[in-house]
Design a protein around this motif. Structure first.
Motif, PDB file in Angstrom:
ATOM      1  N   UNK A 116       0.804  -1.219   0.000  1.00  0.00           N
ATOM      2  CA  UNK A 116       0.000   0.000   0.000  1.00  0.00           C
ATOM      3  C   UNK A 116       0.831   1.259   0.000  1.00  0.00           C
ATOM      4  N   UNK A 117       2.153   1.118   0.009  1.00  0.00           N
ATOM      5  CA  UNK A 117       3.038   2.284   0.074  1.00  0.00           C
ATOM      6  C   UNK A 117       3.057   3.079  -1.228  1.00  0.00           C
ATOM      7  N   UNK A 118       2.460   2.520  -2.292  1.00  0.00           N
ATOM      8  CA  UNK A 118       2.370   3.262  -3.549  1.00  0.00           C
ATOM      9  C   UNK A 118       1.341   4.384  -3.463  1.00  0.00           C
ATOM     10  N   UNK A 119       0.522   4.372  -2.413  1.00  0.00           N
ATOM     11  CA  UNK A 119      -0.421   5.474  -2.192  1.00  0.00           C
ATOM     12  C   UNK A 119       0.350   6.787  -2.101  1.00  0.00           C
ATOM     13  N   UNK A 120      -0.216   7.836  -2.656  1.00  0.00           N
ATOM     14  CA  UNK A 120       0.496   9.120  -2.758  1.00  0.00           C
ATOM     15  C   UNK A 120       0.760   9.774  -1.414  1.00  0.00           C
ATOM     16  N   UNK A 121       0.175   9.257  -0.345  1.00  0.00           N
ATOM     17  CA  UNK A 121       0.371   9.858   0.976  1.00  0.00           C
ATOM     18  C   UNK A 121       1.612   9.337   1.689  1.00  0.00           C
ATOM     19  N   UNK A 122       2.338   8.390   1.058  1.00  0.00           N
ATOM     20  CA  UNK A 122       3.506   7.797   1.707  1.00  0.00           C
ATOM     21  C   UNK A 122       4.770   8.015   0.878  1.00  0.00           C
ATOM     22  N   UNK A 123       5.891   8.048   1.576  1.00  0.00           N
ATOM     23  CA  UNK A 123       7.188   8.164   0.917  1.00  0.00           C
ATOM     24  C   UNK A 123       8.172   7.249   1.625  1.00  0.00           C
ATOM     25  N   UNK A 124       8.971   6.488   0.848  1.00  0.00           N
ATOM     26  CA  UNK A 124       9.957   5.578   1.425  1.00  0.00           C
ATOM     27  C   UNK A 124      11.348   6.022   0.989  1.00  0.00           C
ATOM     28  N   UNK A 125      12.218   6.125   1.957  1.00  0.00           N
ATOM     29  CA  UNK A 125      13.607   6.461   1.646  1.00  0.00           C
ATOM     30  C   UNK A 125      14.357   5.182   1.241  1.00  0.00           C
ATOM     31  N   UNK A 126      14.923   5.174   0.028  1.00  0.00           N
ATOM     32  CA  UNK A 126      15.730   4.029  -0.425  1.00  0.00           C
ATOM     33  C   UNK A 126      17.111   4.132   0.205  1.00  0.00           C
ATOM     34  N   UNK A 127      17.157   3.892   1.500  1.00  0.00           N
ATOM     35  CA  UNK A 127      18.412   4.076   2.228  1.00  0.00           C
ATOM     36  C   UNK A 127      19.414   2.994   1.871  1.00  0.00           C
ATOM     37  N   UNK A 128      20.684   3.364   1.839  1.00  0.00           N
ATOM     38  CA  UNK A 128      21.752   2.412   1.560  1.00  0.00           C
ATOM     39  C   UNK A 128      22.132   1.605   2.796  1.00  0.00           C
ATOM     40  N   UNK A 129      21.488   1.887   3.915  1.00  0.00           N
ATOM     41  CA  UNK A 129      21.762   1.181   5.159  1.00  0.00           C
ATOM     42  C   UNK A 129      20.431   0.878   5.839  1.00  0.00           C
ATOM     43  N   UNK A 130      20.290  -0.349   6.363  1.00  0.00           N
ATOM     44  CA  UNK A 130      19.038  -0.768   6.982  1.00  0.00           C
ATOM     45  C   UNK A 130      18.640   0.157   8.126  1.00  0.00           C
ATOM     46  N   UNK A 131      19.608   0.649   8.872  1.00  0.00           N
ATOM     47  CA  UNK A 131      19.311   1.497  10.024  1.00  0.00           C
ATOM     48  C   UNK A 131      18.735   2.851   9.615  1.00  0.00           C
ATOM     49  N   UNK A 132      18.876   3.222   8.349  1.00  0.00           N
ATOM     50  CA  UNK A 132      18.374   4.518   7.875  1.00  0.00           C
ATOM     51  C   UNK A 132      17.096   4.386   7.055  1.00  0.00           C
ATOM     52  N   UNK A 133      16.596   3.163   6.936  1.00  0.00           N
ATOM     53  CA  UNK A 133      15.366   2.938   6.167  1.00  0.00           C
ATOM     54  C   UNK A 133      14.177   3.562   6.908  1.00  0.00           C
ATOM     55  N   UNK A 134      13.395   4.392   6.200  1.00  0.00           N
ATOM     56  CA  UNK A 134      12.241   5.048   6.814  1.00  0.00           C
ATOM     57  C   UNK A 134      11.076   5.106   5.832  1.00  0.00           C
ATOM     58  N   UNK A 135       9.871   4.940   6.367  1.00  0.00           N
ATOM     59  CA  UNK A 135       8.651   5.272   5.629  1.00  0.00           C
ATOM     60  C   UNK A 135       8.007   6.454   6.328  1.00  0.00           C
ATOM     61  N   UNK A 136       7.602   7.458   5.543  1.00  0.00           N
ATOM     62  CA  UNK A 136       7.027   8.671   6.118  1.00  0.00           C
ATOM     63  C   UNK A 136       5.635   8.925   5.561  1.00  0.00           C
ATOM     64  N   UNK A 137       4.762   9.428   6.413  1.00  0.00           N
ATOM     65  CA  UNK A 137       3.464   9.936   5.977  1.00  0.00           C
ATOM     66  C   UNK A 137       3.662  11.368   5.506  1.00  0.00           C
ATOM     67  N   UNK A 138       3.212  11.662   4.292  1.00  0.00           N
ATOM     68  CA  UNK A 138       3.372  13.003   3.744  1.00  0.00           C
ATOM     69  C   UNK A 138       2.236  13.896   4.243  1.00  0.00           C
ATOM     70  N   UNK A 139       2.590  15.002   4.875  1.00  0.00           N
ATOM     71  CA  UNK A 139       1.594  15.907   5.450  1.00  0.00           C
ATOM     72  C   UNK A 139       1.747  17.305   4.848  1.00  0.00           C
ATOM     73  N   UNK A 140       0.827  18.191   5.219  1.00  0.00           N
ATOM     74  CA  UNK A 140       0.939  19.595   4.823  1.00  0.00           C
ATOM     75  C   UNK A 140       2.108  20.247   5.569  1.00  0.00           C
ATOM     76  N   UNK A 141       2.385  21.482   5.248  1.00  0.00           N
ATOM     77  CA  UNK A 141       3.534  22.180   5.847  1.00  0.00           C
ATOM     78  C   UNK A 141       3.389  22.329   7.350  1.00  0.00           C
ATOM     79  N   UNK A 142       2.152  22.318   7.831  1.00  0.00           N
ATOM     80  CA  UNK A 142       1.937  22.432   9.279  1.00  0.00           C
ATOM     81  C   UNK A 142       1.807  21.051   9.936  1.00  0.00           C
ATOM     82  N   UNK A 143       2.272  20.013   9.248  1.00  0.00           N
ATOM     83  CA  UNK A 143       2.265  18.630   9.755  1.00  0.00           C
ATOM     84  C   UNK A 143       0.855  18.093   9.962  1.00  0.00           C
ATOM     85  N   UNK A 144      -0.101  18.595   9.195  1.00  0.00           N
ATOM     86  CA  UNK A 144      -1.479  18.115   9.316  1.00  0.00           C
ATOM     87  C   UNK A 144      -1.886  17.358   8.055  1.00  0.00           C
ATOM     88  N   UNK A 145      -2.905  16.518   8.191  1.00  0.00           N
ATOM     89  CA  UNK A 145      -3.460  15.800   7.052  1.00  0.00           C
ATOM     90  C   UNK A 145      -4.961  15.687   7.250  1.00  0.00           C
TER      91      UNK A 145
END
Length: 336
Positions: free
Chosen positions: A105-134
């Motif tokens: 479901x991460x292909x939904x436009x509300x999510x972003x995944x960092x293609x980190x080169x290290x497992x410890x830096x792998x993150x999925x983020x919810x994309x919000x407005x500039x004021x951190x709201x959705x």
């Protein structure tokens, strides 16, 4: 002797034909002679405890080696998942040990995944407005992780347990007096949580890291005035707010807040997850009481019905709170 040789030859031909018919060259581990290395997706971590994996529409697989170094990403469609019985073929990887991080479901436009080169830096983020709201209806998100998987030459199927990370929350606010109904024209509601960023193990990353902001202000994606029939109050008007949130964690201090529109004053500000924790003590899954976190992960839909006082001396105090059809005594176990 000739007759014996003829029978033997016929037997050899028959056995050869059987071997070729039973061990197809088609790469499908449901064949009589299965092959390959597979991750078998399962989604039975729900309140019914049944495998509902067919609800999953796609999979994004991140592969890391035994040292946590990024190897590759695999994007798999619904059609491909269905064709292989929700198995993911990973047998093309070189021999060795690997960690897999899978988001569905991460292909939904509300999510972003960092293609980190290290497992410890792998993150999925919810994309919000500039004021951190959705304020939108975000797509269903699932997570699966499996570590130290050995890829060799032997056929193997490794279970990949999926967890649903999204919740549907409905909150209905009513007044004990029919003469003073609650309306969306007079109130705003919001859920405030610290769950907008996840690491490779599906743990929310606190917002005090330098990675990105994970605190989220969830505004309702739907709100309407409704008429409901309550066993205590009878038919009356109320305000209904609908939300999506990401994963809820025990003791995460996620807050459910109601404010007056005109003044901006808070009517209530309650610890939403703590209320749900009370309900978990009343639930049974196959005859046992789940832990709080298990309940939060298995149950993906929650309903709050909150009744406010109309007493001028105690106006807007919470008189009754019903969560998932259970009436909670708010004064006894949870401080507002």
């Amino acid at each position: 002797m000739n007759k014996y040789h003829k029978i033997l030859s016929a037997l050899v031909i028959l056995l050869t034909a059987f071997a070729f018919s039973s061990c197809s060259w088609v790469k499908d581990d449901t064949d009589d002679c299965p092959n390959g290395i597979w991750l078998q997706m399962q989604y039975d971590y729900n309140m019914l405890d049944v495998d509902a994996v067919k609800l999953i529409d796609d999979a994004t697989v991140f592969v890391y080696d035994s040292l946590g170094n990024y190897v590759r990403k695999m994007e798999i469609t619904k059609d491909q998942l269905e064709a292989n019985g929700y198995r993911i073929d990973v047998s093309s990887l070189p021999e060795g040990y690997y960690d897999f991080v899978v988001w569905a479901g991460a292909e939904d436009s509300h999510y972003s995944i960092r293609d980190a080169q290290d497992l410890s830096l792998h993150h999925l983020a919810l994309l919000t407005d500039r004021d951190a709201s959705i304020s939108e209806n975000i797509g269903d998100l699932y997570y699966g992780g499996i570590q130290r998987v050995y890829i060799g030459k032997q056929y193997a199927v490794h279970p990949l347990k999926m967890i649903k990370d999204t919740n549907r929350i409905v909150c209905i606010v009513e007044n004990e007096s029919e003469e003073d109904p609650i309306s969306i024209n007079d109130y705003t509601m919001q859920i405030v949580a610290n769950n907008g960023l996840y690491n490779a193990y599906n743990d929310p990353v606190p917002s005090n890291t330098n990675a990105t902001l994970s605190g989220v202000y969830y505004n309702p994606y739907s709100e309407e005035d409704v008429e409901i029939d309550d066993i205590d109050l009878g038919p009356h008007k109320a305000a209904r707010f609908g939300f999506n949130t990401l994963r809820l964690i025990e003791h995460d201090n996620t807050r459910l807040i109601l404010k007056e529109k005109e003044s901006g004053n808070e009517v209530f500000n309650i610890p939403m997850t703590e209320y749900l924790a009370q309900v978990s003590e009343l639930m049974l899954i196959k005859g046992r009481t789940p832990s709080v976190q298990e309940y939060l992960d298995r149950q993906d839909q929650h309903t709050f019905i909150i009744c406010l006082s109309s007493d001028p001396n105690n106006k807007n105090a919470i008189m009754r709170c019903k969560v998932n059809n259970w009436i909670l005594r708010t004064q006894e176990k949870v401080e507002l």
